[in-house]
Design a protein around this motif. Structure first.
Motif, PDB file in Angstrom:
ATOM      1  N   PHE A 107      -3.269   7.959  -1.070  1.00 22.20           N
ATOM      2  CA  PHE A 107      -3.132   6.744  -0.255  1.00 22.20           C
ATOM      3  C   PHE A 107      -3.819   5.591  -0.964  1.00 22.20           C
ATOM      4  O   PHE A 107      -5.015   5.664  -1.259  1.00 22.20           O
ATOM      5  N   GLY A 108      -3.047   4.561  -1.269  1.00 21.27           N
ATOM      6  CA  GLY A 108      -3.614   3.424  -1.982  1.00 21.27           C
ATOM      7  C   GLY A 108      -4.150   3.785  -3.344  1.00 21.27           C
ATOM      8  O   GLY A 108      -5.111   3.180  -3.830  1.00 21.27           O
ATOM      9  N   GLY A 109      -3.541   4.802  -3.980  1.00 17.87           N
ATOM     10  CA  GLY A 109      -3.971   5.223  -5.312  1.00 17.87           C
ATOM     11  C   GLY A 109      -5.157   6.168  -5.321  1.00 17.87           C
ATOM     12  O   GLY A 109      -5.629   6.562  -6.397  1.00 17.87           O
ATOM     13  N   GLU A 110      -5.643   6.565  -4.142  1.00 17.29           N
ATOM     14  CA  GLU A 110      -6.786   7.466  -4.055  1.00 17.29           C
ATOM     15  C   GLU A 110      -6.391   8.740  -3.299  1.00 17.29           C
ATOM     16  O   GLU A 110      -5.487   8.709  -2.466  1.00 17.29           O
ATOM     17  N   PRO A 111      -7.077   9.868  -3.562  1.00 17.40           N
ATOM     18  CA  PRO A 111      -6.785  11.090  -2.816  1.00 17.40           C
ATOM     19  C   PRO A 111      -6.995  10.903  -1.321  1.00 17.40           C
ATOM     20  O   PRO A 111      -7.942  10.226  -0.898  1.00 17.40           O
ATOM     21  N   CYS A 112      -6.114  11.488  -0.528  1.00 14.91           N
ATOM     22  CA  CYS A 112      -6.226  11.444   0.931  1.00 14.91           C
ATOM     23  C   CYS A 112      -5.847  12.832   1.439  1.00 14.91           C
ATOM     24  O   CYS A 112      -4.692  13.085   1.783  1.00 14.91           O
ATOM     25  N   ARG A 113      -6.821  13.726   1.465  1.00 18.63           N
ATOM     26  CA  ARG A 113      -6.568  15.126   1.796  1.00 18.63           C
ATOM     27  C   ARG A 113      -6.579  15.327   3.305  1.00 18.63           C
ATOM     28  O   ARG A 113      -7.541  14.962   3.980  1.00 18.63           O
TER      29      ARG A 113
ATOM     30  N   VAL B  31       0.872  -1.181   0.000  1.00 25.11           N
ATOM     31  CA  VAL B  31       0.000   0.000   0.000  1.00 25.11           C
ATOM     32  C   VAL B  31       0.904   1.225   0.000  1.00 25.11           C
ATOM     33  O   VAL B  31       1.718   1.411   0.910  1.00 25.11           O
ATOM     34  N   ARG B  32       0.744   2.057  -0.994  1.00 30.47           N
ATOM     35  CA  ARG B  32       1.620   3.217  -1.142  1.00 30.47           C
ATOM     36  C   ARG B  32       0.947   4.468  -0.593  1.00 30.47           C
ATOM     37  O   ARG B  32      -0.204   4.759  -0.933  1.00 30.47           O
ATOM     38  N   PHE B  33       1.688   5.185   0.240  1.00 30.06           N
ATOM     39  CA  PHE B  33       1.213   6.453   0.800  1.00 30.06           C
ATOM     40  C   PHE B  33       2.133   7.558   0.298  1.00 30.06           C
ATOM     41  O   PHE B  33       3.278   7.673   0.720  1.00 30.06           O
ATOM     42  N   GLU B  34       1.629   8.349  -0.666  1.00 32.00           N
ATOM     43  CA  GLU B  34       2.375   9.507  -1.165  1.00 32.00           C
ATOM     44  C   GLU B  34       2.031  10.674  -0.244  1.00 32.00           C
ATOM     45  O   GLU B  34       1.050  11.374  -0.459  1.00 32.00           O
TER      46      GLU B  34
END
Length: 300
Positions: A219-225, A210-213
């Motif tokens: 997070f996991g390829g989805e936006p995490c604002r 699971v990648r957290f940019e």
């Protein structure tokens, strides 16, 4: 005197009418073709967007120098910040003629003033863990910015936590604390991001990896604002409850790489070039700009 024949007169009238319609259609089609040819010739001979070319040149300079900064930071042959800074300046000298030649073919003159690079840069640290394992705890108390911050978690190696009793892995950005954990209290096996343990803001299925940019808020390829803060510290706590790899570049003027645990790969780095002068002259426009290059910095 010849006798008029009504049938033949009607046929002749119909033929004239049909011929008139055919000619009208031909004239309309011819007019459309002529107009199309004129428009095509106008578009083909029209000059390019000079402002667009200037912005394209600026973007090319920023992307090229940004890639150069990260490459030189990761080159373990450099033993000091000054060596990295010098290598980036030398590399920009090589980039300049390549971009210049590309735009010269379009009739534009472009140049980078590479002599300004070393006059205004920000020192930093490249912090990495490239071998999968649990995380060590560390703290950069004089951090002022962070960029290109990415963590790849392996949830299968992380313990499931009861967040009312256990301390989850914590990322401290000074003005923001983020907690990452597997929650034993939920029915689904999920990896969780929370600002307060027990109150998730983002979740992802706990399947490796699971990648957290972090700096990209993905997070996991989805936006995490989570509203990027004014960074005045970067720290890891409770690292034993996380597992995976990570890398980030931190703006820091005095933290020593030797202050980090042995398993953490910390080296001096160039965080940003703050004053890179560029110029491009087209037939319609002269464009000069001083740009800042900090690849992977949050867009805030």
């Amino acid at each position: 005197m010849a006798e008029m024949m009504p049938g033949r007169t009607a046929d002749r009238g119909q033929m004239i009418l049909v011929a008139g319609i055919v000619l009208a259609v031909l004239f309309v089609a011819l007019a459309l073709l002529v107009n199309a040819a004129i428009y095509t010739d106008n578009v083909a001979t029209r000059g390019g967007d000079s402002a667009g070319e200037a912005l394209e040149y600026q973007a090319g300079v920023v992307d090229s120098v940004g890639g150069l900064i990260d490459a030189e930071n990761a080159d373990d042959r450099h033993s000091s910040f000054e060596e990295i800074e010098s290598a980036v300046e030398d590399g920009a000298v090589e980039i300049d003629p390549t971009l210049t030649e590309m735009h010269l073919r379009r009739g534009s003159a472009a140049t980078i003033d590479t002599s300004t690079i070393s006059s205004d840069t920000t020192r930093g640290l490249l912090i990495r863990q490239t071998e999968s394992d649990s995380f060590d705890n560390w703290d950069v108390t004089d951090a002022t910015d962070v960029r290109a911050f990415e963590i790849t978690f392996e949830p299968s190696q992380m313990p499931e936590l009861n967040v009312t009793e256990d301390d989850p892995f914590e990322i401290d950005l000074g003005g923001k604390q983020l907690y990452v954990y597997r929650n034993s209290e939920t029915a689904e096996d999920e990896l969780v991001i929370a600002e307060t343990p027990g109150d998730p803001i983002c979740t992802a299925a706990a399947a490796d990896p699971v990648r957290f940019e972090v700096s990209g808020e993905q997070f996991g390829g989805e936006p995490c604002r989570f509203e990027w803060p004014d960074v005045d510290r970067v720290a890891f706590s409770n690292g034993a409850n996380a597992y995976g790899t990570y890398n980030l570049t931190v703006a820091s003027s005095s933290t020593n790489p030797t202050d980090f645990p042995e398993a953490v790969e910390a080296t001096e780095a160039l965080y940003s070039v703050n004053a890179l002068d560029l110029r491009i002259d087209t037939t319609d426009l002269s464009y000069e700009r001083t740009v800042r290059v900090a690849p992977g910095e949050p867009d805030v």
